[in-house]
Design an enzyme around this catalytic site. Structure first.
Site, PDB file in Angstrom:
ATOM      1  N   GLY A   1     -17.469   9.299  42.076  1.00 38.85           N
ATOM      2  CA  GLY A   1     -18.469   8.506  41.705  1.00 38.85           C
ATOM      3  C   GLY A   1     -19.390  10.279  40.846  1.00 38.85           C
TER       4      GLY A   1
ATOM      5  N   TRP B   1     -13.756  13.063  29.418  1.00 39.51           N
ATOM      6  CA  TRP B   1     -13.905  12.242  30.130  1.00 39.51           C
ATOM      7  C   TRP B   1     -14.557  12.229  30.701  1.00 39.51           C
ATOM      8  CZ3 TRP B   1     -11.066  10.702  34.132  1.00 39.51           C
ATOM      9  CH2 TRP B   1      -9.784  10.877  35.067  1.00 39.51           C
TER      10      TRP B   1
ATOM     11  N   TYR C   1      -8.329  -0.732  29.140  1.00 42.43           N
ATOM     12  CA  TYR C   1      -9.824  -1.498  29.718  1.00 42.43           C
ATOM     13  C   TYR C   1     -10.036  -2.573  29.846  1.00 42.43           C
ATOM     14  CZ  TYR C   1     -10.402   3.713  29.083  1.00 42.43           C
ATOM     15  OH  TYR C   1     -10.759   5.251  29.026  1.00 42.43           O
TER      16      TYR C   1
ATOM     17  N   SER D   1      -3.120  12.310  26.104  1.00 44.80           N
ATOM     18  CA  SER D   1      -4.486  12.597  27.172  1.00 44.80           C
ATOM     19  C   SER D   1      -4.219  12.692  28.258  1.00 44.80           C
ATOM     20  CB  SER D   1      -5.175  10.965  27.251  1.00 44.80           C
ATOM     21  OG  SER D   1      -4.234  10.129  28.118  1.00 44.80           O
ATOM     22  N   ASN D   2      -4.686  13.980  29.129  1.00 41.67           N
ATOM     23  CA  ASN D   2      -4.389  14.456  30.477  1.00 41.67           C
ATOM     24  C   ASN D   2      -3.279  14.863  29.871  1.00 41.67           C
ATOM     25  OD1 ASN D   2      -6.887  12.811  32.214  1.00 41.67           O
ATOM     26  ND2 ASN D   2      -5.198  11.088  31.346  1.00 41.67           N
TER      27      ASN D   2
ATOM     28  N   ASN E   1     -27.600  13.199  42.938  1.00 38.08           N
ATOM     29  CA  ASN E   1     -27.094  12.599  44.352  1.00 38.08           C
ATOM     30  C   ASN E   1     -27.393  14.031  45.045  1.00 38.08           C
ATOM     31  OD1 ASN E   1     -24.705  13.089  46.285  1.00 38.08           O
ATOM     32  ND2 ASN E   1     -23.453  11.793  45.216  1.00 38.08           N
TER      33      ASN E   1
END
Length: 305
Positions: A224, A214, A52, A147-148, A229
């Site tokens: 997005g 997440w 990050y 993760s994942n 939206n």
């Protein structure tokens, strides 16, 4: 803010965590206000990763709060490692080096949790175990997760590990629900019946792992947000209807939908806007009925068999 225990551990943390990916884009003063606002709201869990801001987000976090032992004891810090430029690396040397650099940037002696960031096809479970043992014995990391990763990848790692993996960080939002879809469409012949992640949600409940969600406001991976939206009118109409009914914002309803699941999923929200975080945090106060949960699921374009 309500709390939950991370996996099988004794870590009792806020049920909503703050993701710090965008913190490198804030000034020191802005970051300080963001962190203090989160703590005031009862959010005491902060999610980082060494990629990050190429480490700058961790540095800004520590700089902003002028990290010291008294402040450190009031928060839980998580970071992730394993993603390098163009490849993944779960080697012992890289894991240990990454943690040392993370601790230096965060100006702390230990991480509450360390996650392996996405799967490494060349993973050597015994090597990961050796790295984890070293980090645990030296007091640099208290607990570990991934993760994942799917259940078989977790099982492969867990076979070599001394400690249980307590977290799996996965993408989940009202517009990204493959973990839920397959379980509702068993033995059906359409896309929602495809078991993309090998029943990872059920696996996490069976093995006392916490799923951290997440991108809880995103559709797709980088397309997005679905919030307000115009491409998702039915979903936003239902979010706004329930927001008015419950006296909160639509963003709080979107997070409350995740919190309603009995797996005790911990959403990781990435907003750096203190007012927006305050609105999101009210999700902890919202109680959705079973009917309301399914109404939101269906309004996102899903169907039931």
């Amino acid at each position: 803010m309500k709390t939950l225990n991370l996996g099988s551990s004794s870590l009792n943390v806020s049920e909503i965590g703050l993701g710090c990916m965008r913190m490198s884009g804030l000034s020191k003063k802005e970051a300080q206000y963001t962190i203090e606002n989160a703590l005031d709201l009862g959010i005491n869990f902060f999610d980082h990763a060494d990629i990050y801001g190429k480490g700058a987000s961790e540095e800004r976090f520590a700089e902003a709060i002028e990290m010291n032992p008294s402040k450190r004891e009031n928060m839980y810090l998580q970071s992730k490692c394993g993603i390098r430029s163009g490849f993944f690396d779960f080697s012992k040397a890289h894991i240990i080096q990454s943690v040392d650099q993370i601790l230096k940037r965060l100006n702390t002696d230990y991480l509450d949790t360390l996650l392996l960031h996405r799967p490494d096809a060349l993973v050597e479970p015994d090597e990961v175990a050796s790295a984890f043992n070293t980090l645990k014995e030296t007091g640099k990391v208290k607990h570990f997760g991934v993760s994942n990763q799917n259940p078989m990848q977790i099982e492969l790692l867990q076979k070599s590990l001394n400690d249980p993996l307590i977290i799996n960080q996965m993408q989940l939002s009202l517009m990204h629900t493959p973990m839920i879809d397959a379980g509702l469409n068993v033995n059906m012949r359409h896309d929602r019946a495809i078991n993309y992640d090998h029943s990872v949600l059920d696996y996490s409940r069976l093995h006392d792992m916490t799923i951290q969600a997440w991108s809880p406001f995103q559709y797709g991976m980088i397309e997005g947000t679905f919030m307000d939206n115009p491409d998702f009118p039915e979903l936003n109409a239902k979010l706004n209807e329930l927001a008015e009914k419950k006296g909160v914002t639509n963003s709080a309803i979107a997070i409350a939908w995740i919190l309603r699941h009995p797996a005790k999923i911990q959403p990781i929200v990435g907003t750096m806007n203190p007012d927006r975080l305050k609105a999101i945090a009210r999700a902890s106060e919202v109680e959705l009925t079973r009917e309301e949960w399914y109404e939101l699921y269906l309004s996102a374009g899903n169907t039931l068999p």
